[in-house]
Design a protein around this motif. Structure first.
Motif, PDB file in Angstrom:
ATOM      1  N   GLY A  29       0.709  -1.109  -0.097  1.00 37.09           N
ATOM      2  CA  GLY A  29      -0.065  -0.131   0.139  1.00 37.09           C
ATOM      3  C   GLY A  29       0.791   1.308  -0.014  1.00 37.09           C
ATOM      4  N   GLU A  30       0.286   2.360  -0.026  1.00 33.96           N
ATOM      5  CA  GLU A  30       0.931   3.474  -0.018  1.00 33.96           C
ATOM      6  C   GLU A  30       2.040   3.933   1.074  1.00 33.96           C
ATOM      7  OE1 GLU A  30       1.290   5.959  -2.204  1.00 33.96           O
ATOM      8  OE2 GLU A  30       0.066   4.975  -4.042  1.00 33.96           O
ATOM      9  N   ASP A  32       3.234   1.581   3.095  1.00 36.65           N
ATOM     10  CA  ASP A  32       4.524   0.844   3.285  1.00 36.65           C
ATOM     11  C   ASP A  32       5.442   1.145   2.225  1.00 36.65           C
ATOM     12  OD1 ASP A  32       3.863  -0.486   5.631  1.00 36.65           O
ATOM     13  OD2 ASP A  32       2.672  -2.009   4.725  1.00 36.65           O
ATOM     14  N   ALA A  33       4.989   1.477   1.023  1.00 37.35           N
ATOM     15  CA  ALA A  33       5.714   1.936   0.018  1.00 37.35           C
ATOM     16  C   ALA A  33       6.657   3.166   0.192  1.00 37.35           C
ATOM     17  CB  ALA A  33       5.158   1.863  -1.265  1.00 37.35           C
ATOM     18  N   ARG A  34       6.222   3.999   1.136  1.00 38.42           N
ATOM     19  CA  ARG A  34       7.119   5.023   1.324  1.00 38.42           C
ATOM     20  C   ARG A  34       7.491   5.498   3.028  1.00 38.42           C
ATOM     21  NH1 ARG A  34       4.076   9.348  -1.294  1.00 38.42           N
ATOM     22  NH2 ARG A  34       3.136   7.742  -2.949  1.00 38.42           N
ATOM     23  N   ARG A  35       7.199   4.429   3.746  1.00 41.79           N
ATOM     24  CA  ARG A  35       7.519   4.823   5.084  1.00 41.79           C
ATOM     25  C   ARG A  35       8.859   4.663   5.429  1.00 41.79           C
ATOM     26  NH1 ARG A  35       6.431   0.122   9.329  1.00 41.79           N
ATOM     27  NH2 ARG A  35       6.253  -1.568   7.913  1.00 41.79           N
ATOM     28  N   PRO A  36       9.499   5.697   6.090  1.00 45.06           N
ATOM     29  CA  PRO A  36      11.167   5.360   6.452  1.00 45.06           C
ATOM     30  C   PRO A  36      11.165   4.314   7.404  1.00 45.06           C
ATOM     31  CG  PRO A  36      10.009   7.305   7.571  1.00 45.06           C
ATOM     32  CD  PRO A  36       8.935   6.408   6.687  1.00 45.06           C
ATOM     33  N   LEU A  37      12.272   3.509   7.272  1.00 44.81           N
ATOM     34  CA  LEU A  37      12.426   2.408   8.239  1.00 44.81           C
ATOM     35  C   LEU A  37      13.808   2.361   8.529  1.00 44.81           C
ATOM     36  CD1 LEU A  37      10.232  -0.200   6.115  1.00 44.81           C
ATOM     37  CD2 LEU A  37      10.209   0.283   8.489  1.00 44.81           C
ATOM     38  N   THR A  38      14.516   3.405   8.249  1.00 48.06           N
ATOM     39  CA  THR A  38      15.793   3.705   9.004  1.00 48.06           C
ATOM     40  C   THR A  38      15.956   5.017   9.564  1.00 48.06           C
ATOM     41  OG1 THR A  38      16.828   4.617   7.039  1.00 48.06           O
ATOM     42  CG2 THR A  38      16.863   2.004   7.136  1.00 48.06           C
ATOM     43  N   PRO A  39      17.109   5.320  10.408  1.00 46.78           N
ATOM     44  CA  PRO A  39      17.182   6.493  10.974  1.00 46.78           C
ATOM     45  C   PRO A  39      17.434   7.637  10.016  1.00 46.78           C
ATOM     46  CG  PRO A  39      18.674   4.902  12.167  1.00 46.78           C
ATOM     47  CD  PRO A  39      18.162   4.246  11.139  1.00 46.78           C
ATOM     48  N   THR A  40      18.103   7.360   8.765  1.00 48.59           N
ATOM     49  CA  THR A  40      18.223   8.220   7.649  1.00 48.59           C
ATOM     50  C   THR A  40      16.991   8.329   6.831  1.00 48.59           C
ATOM     51  OG1 THR A  40      19.287   6.673   6.431  1.00 48.59           O
ATOM     52  CG2 THR A  40      20.568   8.032   7.871  1.00 48.59           C
ATOM     53  N   GLY A  41      15.970   7.654   7.047  1.00 49.24           N
ATOM     54  CA  GLY A  41      14.503   7.736   6.313  1.00 49.24           C
ATOM     55  C   GLY A  41      14.636   6.828   5.184  1.00 49.24           C
ATOM     56  N   ALA A  86       9.335  10.422  -1.263  1.00 52.34           N
ATOM     57  CA  ALA A  86       8.043  10.843  -2.207  1.00 52.34           C
ATOM     58  C   ALA A  86       7.348  11.636  -1.113  1.00 52.34           C
ATOM     59  CB  ALA A  86       7.340   9.415  -2.480  1.00 52.34           C
ATOM     60  N   THR A  87       6.859  12.942  -1.901  1.00 59.16           N
ATOM     61  CA  THR A  87       5.890  13.598  -1.060  1.00 59.16           C
ATOM     62  C   THR A  87       4.661  12.994  -1.092  1.00 59.16           C
ATOM     63  OG1 THR A  87       5.264  14.848  -2.726  1.00 59.16           O
ATOM     64  CG2 THR A  87       7.304  15.779  -1.564  1.00 59.16           C
TER      65      THR A  87
END
Length: 197
Positions: A29-30, A32-41, A86-87
């Motif tokens: 989904g939108e 999960d495709a764009r969420r940050p998963l590391t400290p640097t985003g 992605a904005t």
């Protein structure tokens, strides 16, 4: 290996990495495709967006073959990380389409120019310019493969999906229980090693 074979080999390696990056977005989904998963985003869609800029810069701009519809560094503004996320206004479909257009344009450059064709990368120092198509192919294959590895790890963090490509995950055989046992074994070894003087 002659130039044609060398170019085909590099181009094939690049295409494998591109396909892996695109595949890792499948079924998400939108968020999960764009969420940050590391400290640097670091995030999936941001990596794809970045790779579109990479290919446009190194296969379009560097060889004076501008894209009519493609990513432009000048459009990113002052945010030095704008190519890596992605904005909310940038749709996933739009970014995937941009990446595919950029790939098609890059493929035209790769196909039409000889390996010794000279280009210029504006943000590289003078001693690294001019560049050849061969050097750009090696550079972009390395960068795309590196980011394909990032994409693989980020996707695994999202939902556990891992592997190289559909039909060939390139992983040791095992079900979820086998992987849980393996992870436990690795964790025990890490703790044991950390406890040594």
């Amino acid at each position: 290996m002659d130039d044609a074979a060398a170019k085909a080999h590099l181009h094939g390696s690049l295409q494998q990495a591109r396909e892996a990056v695109l595949w890792k977005l499948d079924g998400l989904g939108e968020y999960d495709a764009r969420r940050p998963l590391t400290p640097t985003g670091t995030n999936l869609l941001g990596l794809l967006k970045h790779l579109a800029f990479v290919e446009a810069g190194y296969f379009a701009d560097a060889f004076d073959r501008p894209m009519t519809e493609g990513p432009r560094w000048d459009d990113l503004g002052d945010d030095e990380t704008a190519d890596m996320w992605a904005t909310a206004d940038e749709s996933r479909d739009e970014l995937v389409a941009t990446y595919r257009r950029t790939i098609a344009h890059a493929d035209g450059t790769i196909t039409e120019l000889p390996l010794d064709a000279e280009g210029h990368v504006a943000h590289w120092p003078a001693e690294r310019n001019p560049v050849t198509l061969h050097a750009m192919l090696v550079h972009v294959v390395a960068e795309t493969q590196r980011h394909a590895g990032h994409v693989d790890i980020v996707r695994e963090l999202i939902d556990g999906a891992a592997g190289r490509q559909p039909g060939n995950d390139n992983l040791a055989p095992g079900d979820a229980d086998a992987w849980a046992r393996h992870r436990g074994r690795v964790e025990r070894a890490a703790r044991e090693a950390a406890g040594r003087p």
